[in-house]
Design an enzyme around this catalytic site. Structure first.
Site: not given
Length: 328
Positions: A34, A77, A95, A163
């Protein structure tokens, strides 16, 4: 034996992925990385053999690790998937697969070059509810599919949530909208030949609410809605020439699920015959990790192929481009 390294201290890793891995024989979590040592230590407490690291590179340099789960923000990603593959690790990437189609292509090329397994972590595909809906569609029970509508929305109260960060490839489409687009493609059994979308963009530059249309061969039209700005709902409706499948909660797997099957004799005023099916809960994260393990150890076919992930990313890119042109 699959020894997992976890890259990223996201809630999904803590609440879903790590517990799922530890439930499966022949799988263990041996490293957790992390951005902070405190977060890594807290997550490592969940797994008795896990070494906490305050960097992602340290996880990849741990010689015990032969597979990694990447649960980082969307924009990271591709970078960390490629790094992991180059280190000789198998990768299960959360995803959406990438932040763009170009990134997705680079990830696939890296996987081919490394000879290691790369899969997108799309847990809903493994759930018995998804399998049952797909089975009903393929059986012809509701005739030829003419329309699909999917929706996934909830209230994201935190205005500073990652987000909502455009630099991290945030937005409703790349969050809950990915489920809507994926399930439509799955049930259509084909790729869209035309796509369009409209969206409301917020102060941070990401889509807060997005709706779209996807046209497929054989007269099939699909619509979807994804949002950070409504009460929670996640429904699916599949309409055919002989009936309708209605799923009031398609992507919520904390409990048993239910679907309604309405069959009609095609008369305008006729009352349809309705059947209700209850689908027993089975942990989709556990099923996903099991499939990933079998692909690596037993040469099984992955449920989600790299071709599927590329097609999904292509559709997401096209929809986001259209939404930006049709911003409200």
């Amino acid at each position: 034996m699959i020894n997992w390294g976890i890259i990223g201290g996201a809630r999904i890793a803590e609440k879903a992925i790590i517990p799922a891995i530890l439930q499966i024989k022949g799988h263990d979590v041996v490293a957790i990385g992390s951005r902070t040592a405190e977060r890594a230590a807290r997550l490592s407490a969940l797994a008795p053999h896990a070494q906490p690291y305050d960097s992602y590179d340290a996880v990849l340099n741990d010689h015990r690790v032969n597979a990694v789960y990447i649960g980082l923000p969307n924009s990271l990603h591709a970078e960390w998937t490629i790094k992991a593959l180059e280190k000789g690790k198998h990768v299960l990437c959360e995803k959406p697969f990438a932040a763009s189609y170009a990134e997705a292509l680079a990830m696939v090329e890296a996987a081919k070059k490394s000879g290691k397994t790369l899969m997108e972590a799309f847990m809903y595909r493994y759930h018995p509810l998804t399998r049952r809906v797909l089975e009903l569609v393929k059986s012809g029970k509701i005739g030829e599919i003419r329309a699909i509508h999917s929706a996934f929305a909830y209230m994201l109260a935190n205005k500073m949530d990652i987000r909502r960060d455009a630099a991290l490839a945030g937005g409703a489409l790349f969050d809950v909208g990915t489920y809507c687009v994926s399930v439509v493609r799955l049930l259509a059994g084909a790729e869209p030949i035309r796509l369009s979308a409209s969206a409301v963009f917020g102060e941070t530059g990401v889509d807060e609410s997005v709706s779209g249309e996807m046209w497929f061969p054989d007269k099939l039209v699909a619509t979807f809605f994804a949002s950070f700005e409504t009460a929670r709902y996640d429904s699916l409706t599949v309409t055919g020439t002989k009936g309708v499948i209605l799923v009031p909660s398609m992507f919520n797997y904390a409990m048993d699920s239910m679907l309604r099957l309405r069959l009609s004799d095609q008369q305008v005023h006729a009352s349809p015959t309705e059947f209700v099916e209850h689908i027993h809960y089975d942990n989709p994260y556990k099923l996903m990790v099991e499939n990933f393990g079998k692909v690596i150890l037993e040469n099984h076919q992955p449920l989600i192929t790299l071709g599927d992930s590329l097609a999904q990313q292509y559709a997401l890119d096209a929809l986001l481009e259209s939404a930006r042109k049709n911003a409200m």
